[in-house]
Design a protein around this motif. Sequence first.
Motif, PDB file in Angstrom:
ATOM      1  N   PRO A  35      41.777  28.209  31.640  1.00 40.28           N
ATOM      2  CA  PRO A  35      42.842  27.205  31.616  1.00 40.28           C
ATOM      3  C   PRO A  35      43.689  27.315  30.353  1.00 40.28           C
ATOM      4  N   SER A  36      44.916  26.807  30.432  1.00 39.58           N
ATOM      5  CA  SER A  36      45.759  26.738  29.241  1.00 39.58           C
ATOM      6  C   SER A  36      45.062  25.883  28.191  1.00 39.58           C
ATOM      7  N   GLY A  37      45.100  26.344  26.940  1.00 41.57           N
ATOM      8  CA  GLY A  37      44.460  25.608  25.863  1.00 41.57           C
ATOM      9  C   GLY A  37      42.976  25.877  25.715  1.00 41.57           C
ATOM     10  N   SER A  38      42.460  26.859  26.451  1.00 41.64           N
ATOM     11  CA  SER A  38      41.013  27.131  26.415  1.00 41.64           C
ATOM     12  C   SER A  38      40.597  28.017  25.244  1.00 41.64           C
ATOM     13  N   GLY A  39      41.564  28.616  24.542  1.00 41.10           N
ATOM     14  CA  GLY A  39      41.241  29.425  23.367  1.00 41.10           C
ATOM     15  C   GLY A  39      41.552  30.898  23.486  1.00 41.10           C
TER      16      GLY A  39
END
Length: 254
Positions: A35-39
């Motif tokens: 997901p977006s923002g997962s690193g």
Amino acid sequence: MIKVRNLHKYYGGHHLFKGINLEIEKGEVVVFIGPSGSGKSTFLRCINGLEYFQKGEIDVGDIELHSINRLMPDKKGIETIRRIRLKVGMVFQQFNLFPHMTVLENIIEAPQRALGIGRDKAAEDAVTLLKRINLEKKVNSYPEELSGGEQQRVAIARALAMKPEAMLFDEPTSSLDPEMVGEVLSVIKELVDEGMTTLIATHEMDFAKEVADRVVVFDKGDIIETGTPEEIFTNPKTERAKIFLSRILKRSIM
């Protein structure tokens, strides 16, 4: 080629990476999804020294980058990062071309300054790279005169002009119109086919299936699963990976 050991990364009070470990073999193609923002992007930026981290080590070949817990590294840290960036090229979501420079000037600037290559040789190499990506006719164009796909291909050529041993791609097609995605992915695929060690963060699942030797799934700053494309896309083992893939592939794989 690349070894990440016990990587910890904080943003203020937020503990993003809690001891990540990963090894990348020479010539391996590893695709990072999640997901977006997962690193995913932060992980790539740590490898290239663009993000500092508070604990752990990253080895690139024989170069060891130790934890950097301040915004401005010391002299030794700066030199280590410089050496890593000579080995590892990076292409970003945004093209980051110098708007006041022509395509040729964008490509030859770094080889002249960082590698000490003469202008004539740097220009010769740049034209060879532009022919490779079918943009030799744009050699004297400025970025504003290029399409998004053309700009990203120039950004790839600029990275390759530094003769890196590995390439990092951070969502290289996310800023492109759909019709331009294919032309950029085809250039990346050529690099992969030639054996370049390649790390790619992407949401292009079909491309991931086609090129990856290994797929790494990130979620909430953690590597939750890793395996071959067949293993990840047809039989994910963790519930979090199943949920992510079912959403992004728009079909149930539960």
